[in-house]
Design a protein around this motif. Structure first.
Motif, short mmCIF file in Angstrom:
data_model
loop_
_atom_site.label_atom_id
_atom_site.label_comp_id
_atom_site.label_asym_id
_atom_site.label_seq_id
_atom_site.Cartn_x
_atom_site.Cartn_y
_atom_site.Cartn_z
N VAL A 120 7.03 -7.81 -2.53
CA VAL A 120 6.89 -6.55 -1.79
C VAL A 120 5.43 -6.32 -1.41
CG1 VAL A 120 7.16 -4.05 -1.91
CG2 VAL A 120 8.93 -5.55 -2.87
N LEU A 121 4.52 -6.56 -2.36
CA LEU A 121 3.10 -6.36 -2.09
C LEU A 121 2.57 -7.36 -1.06
CD1 LEU A 121 1.77 -5.62 -5.70
CD2 LEU A 121 2.22 -3.99 -3.85
N LEU A 174 3.32 -5.90 2.23
CA LEU A 174 2.39 -4.82 2.56
C LEU A 174 1.02 -5.39 2.95
CD1 LEU A 174 3.21 -2.22 -0.24
CD2 LEU A 174 3.88 -2.15 2.16
N ALA A 175 0.57 -6.43 2.25
CA ALA A 175 -0.71 -7.06 2.61
C ALA A 175 -0.64 -7.67 4.01
CB ALA A 175 -1.07 -8.12 1.59
N ALA A 176 0.52 -8.25 4.36
CA ALA A 176 0.68 -8.80 5.71
C ALA A 176 0.63 -7.69 6.76
CB ALA A 176 2.00 -9.56 5.79
N LEU A 177 1.22 -6.54 6.45
CA LEU A 177 1.14 -5.41 7.38
C LEU A 177 -0.30 -4.92 7.54
CD1 LEU A 177 4.29 -3.30 6.38
CD2 LEU A 177 3.95 -4.67 8.44
N ALA A 178 -1.06 -4.94 6.44
CA ALA A 178 -2.47 -4.54 6.52
C ALA A 178 -3.26 -5.48 7.41
CB ALA A 178 -3.07 -4.49 5.12
N LEU A 179 -3.00 -6.79 7.27
CA LEU A 179 -3.68 -7.76 8.14
C LEU A 179 -3.30 -7.54 9.60
CD1 LEU A 179 -3.29 -11.03 6.03
CD2 LEU A 179 -5.40 -9.75 6.43
N LEU A 180 -2.03 -7.23 9.83
CA LEU A 180 -1.58 -6.98 11.19
C LEU A 180 -2.21 -5.71 11.75
CD1 LEU A 180 0.35 -7.92 13.45
CD2 LEU A 180 2.12 -6.49 12.40
N ALA A 181 -2.33 -4.68 10.92
CA ALA A 181 -2.93 -3.42 11.39
C ALA A 181 -4.39 -3.59 11.73
CB ALA A 181 -2.77 -2.33 10.32
N GLY A 182 -5.08 -4.48 11.02
CA GLY A 182 -6.49 -4.72 11.30
C GLY A 182 -6.75 -5.91 12.20
N ARG A 183 -5.65 -6.57 12.65
CA ARG A 183 -5.76 -7.77 13.49
C ARG A 183 -6.72 -8.78 12.87
NH1 ARG A 183 -6.07 -5.20 19.62
NH2 ARG A 183 -4.09 -4.07 19.53
N ALA A 194 -3.92 -1.64 -5.51
CA ALA A 194 -4.49 -2.33 -6.66
C ALA A 194 -3.77 -1.94 -7.95
CB ALA A 194 -5.98 -2.03 -6.77
N VAL A 195 -3.44 -0.65 -8.10
CA VAL A 195 -2.72 -0.20 -9.29
C VAL A 195 -1.35 -0.87 -9.38
CG1 VAL A 195 -1.63 1.79 -10.39
CG2 VAL A 195 -3.93 1.99 -9.44
N ALA A 196 -0.63 -0.91 -8.26
CA ALA A 196 0.69 -1.53 -8.26
C ALA A 196 0.60 -3.03 -8.51
CB ALA A 196 1.38 -1.27 -6.92
N ALA A 197 -0.44 -3.67 -8.00
CA ALA A 197 -0.57 -5.13 -8.18
C ALA A 197 -0.86 -5.49 -9.62
CB ALA A 197 -1.67 -5.66 -7.26
N PHE A 198 -1.70 -4.72 -10.28
CA PHE A 198 -2.10 -5.08 -11.64
C PHE A 198 -1.19 -4.47 -12.70
CE2 PHE A 198 -6.02 -6.02 -9.38
CZ PHE A 198 -6.39 -7.21 -9.98
N ALA A 199 -0.21 -3.67 -12.30
CA ALA A 199 0.71 -3.10 -13.27
C ALA A 199 1.62 -4.14 -13.89
CB ALA A 199 1.54 -2.00 -12.62
N GLY A 200 1.98 -5.15 -13.13
CA GLY A 200 2.85 -6.20 -13.65
C GLY A 200 3.18 -7.20 -12.57
N PRO A 201 2.73 -8.46 -12.73
CA PRO A 201 2.91 -9.45 -11.65
C PRO A 201 4.28 -10.12 -11.67
CG PRO A 201 1.64 -10.43 -13.43
CD PRO A 201 1.93 -9.01 -13.84
N THR A 202 5.35 -9.33 -11.46
CA THR A 202 6.67 -9.92 -11.37
C THR A 202 6.87 -10.50 -9.97
OG1 THR A 202 7.67 -7.84 -10.66
CG2 THR A 202 7.59 -8.27 -13.03
N VAL A 251 -5.00 -8.22 -3.55
CA VAL A 251 -5.95 -7.10 -3.58
C VAL A 251 -7.18 -7.44 -2.74
CG1 VAL A 251 -7.49 -5.75 -5.06
CG2 VAL A 251 -5.14 -6.22 -5.79
N LEU A 252 -7.67 -8.67 -2.83
CA LEU A 252 -8.81 -9.09 -2.02
C LEU A 252 -8.47 -9.04 -0.53
CD1 LEU A 252 -10.20 -12.12 -4.06
CD2 LEU A 252 -11.19 -9.84 -3.87
N THR A 253 -7.24 -9.37 -0.19
CA THR A 253 -6.82 -9.34 1.21
C THR A 253 -6.86 -7.92 1.78
OG1 THR A 253 -5.40 -11.26 0.87
CG2 THR A 253 -4.95 -9.90 2.80
#
Length: 238
Positions: free
Chosen positions: A41-42, A45-54, A27-35, A105-107
């Motif tokens: 990159v984020l 990482l969110a896709a990896l989180a979805l994969l880890a939780g199936r 969340a800190v990295a996401a809201f630091a600057g939406p370039t 972040v919601l994902t």
């Protein structure tokens, strides 16, 4: 609506503290600057989180569909104008990047909710927030996770009952009023029964927490959370 579901995925086997650390850093990295590059990159990482939780992205989108509709109003309102040029895609870029970070972040939060028992979330809060404040926060989080899905099912059943009785011919305001009144009555009734159930079960402010221990797989996740928290301080991705 997303709730905890038992499983044997990688995310399920992680300690709640490592998942919270990673979620906070994300969340800190996401809201630091939406370039665009940082969001790319984020997104990975969110896709990896979805994969880890199936967890399917479609199920996440379905659970957050009302919030997503509201978020999409921002870029759409920036895209349209009453003066020429009436359509300017360049105006929607900034709002679109801004809502993308919220969606990411919601994902990640959805993966945490789906793979973490409520007892563990409460235990972490009460362990690291001292005194009655931590106990109140822990109880609040536990009751929110357990109570909201029940209230949602009540509202859906009320809406279906109205539709079955020809409510579709009534005005939207009338249907909304009926759903609100009946839904509030059911919520108050459930609150009374919840209070009685807590007293009957000798509710404790400081129950015995579940066993939690950092394992080898938790350290890389926690380290990732720390690195993401420090990301805004170092311009690695402009």
């Amino acid at each position: 609506m997303l709730t905890y579901a038992p499983g044997e995925t990688v995310a399920h086997r992680l300690d709640a503290r490592s998942k919270l650390a990673c979620q906070f850093g994300f969340a800190v990295a996401a809201f630091a600057g939406p370039t665009p590059r940082r969001l790319a990159v984020l997104t990975g990482l969110a896709a990896l989180a979805l994969l880890a939780g199936r967890l399917s992205p479609l199920s996440v989108a379905r659970s957050y569909r009302f919030a997503l509709v509201i978020l999409l109003l921002s870029p759409l309102s920036a895209l349209l104008a009453l003066t020429p040029p009436y359509l300017d895609p360049a105006r929607a870029v900034g709002p679109l990047l801004a809502i993308t970070r919220v969606v990411l972040v919601l994902t990640v939060a959805a993966v945490y909710v789906r793979t973490t028992p409520v007892r563990e979330s409460r235990a972490v809060i009460q362990r690291y927030v001292p005194g009655r404040t931590g106990q109140a926060l822990g109880v609040g989080v536990a009751l929110t996770f357990r109570f909201l899905p029940v209230l949602r099912r009540d509202l859906l059943s009320v809406r279906e009952a109205i539709q079955a009785r020809g409510g579709g011919r009534r005005s939207v305001v009338d249907r909304a009023r009926r759903i609100a009144v009946v839904g509030l009555a059911r919520a108050l009734s459930r609150s009374d029964r919840l209070s009685l159930a807590l007293r009957a079960r000798c509710f404790a402010w400081n129950p015995t927490p579940p066993e939690m221990a950092f394992r080898r797989r938790d350290y890389p996740v926690a380290a990732l959370g720390v690195a993401l928290s420090c990301w805004p301080l170092v311009a690695v991705v402009p």
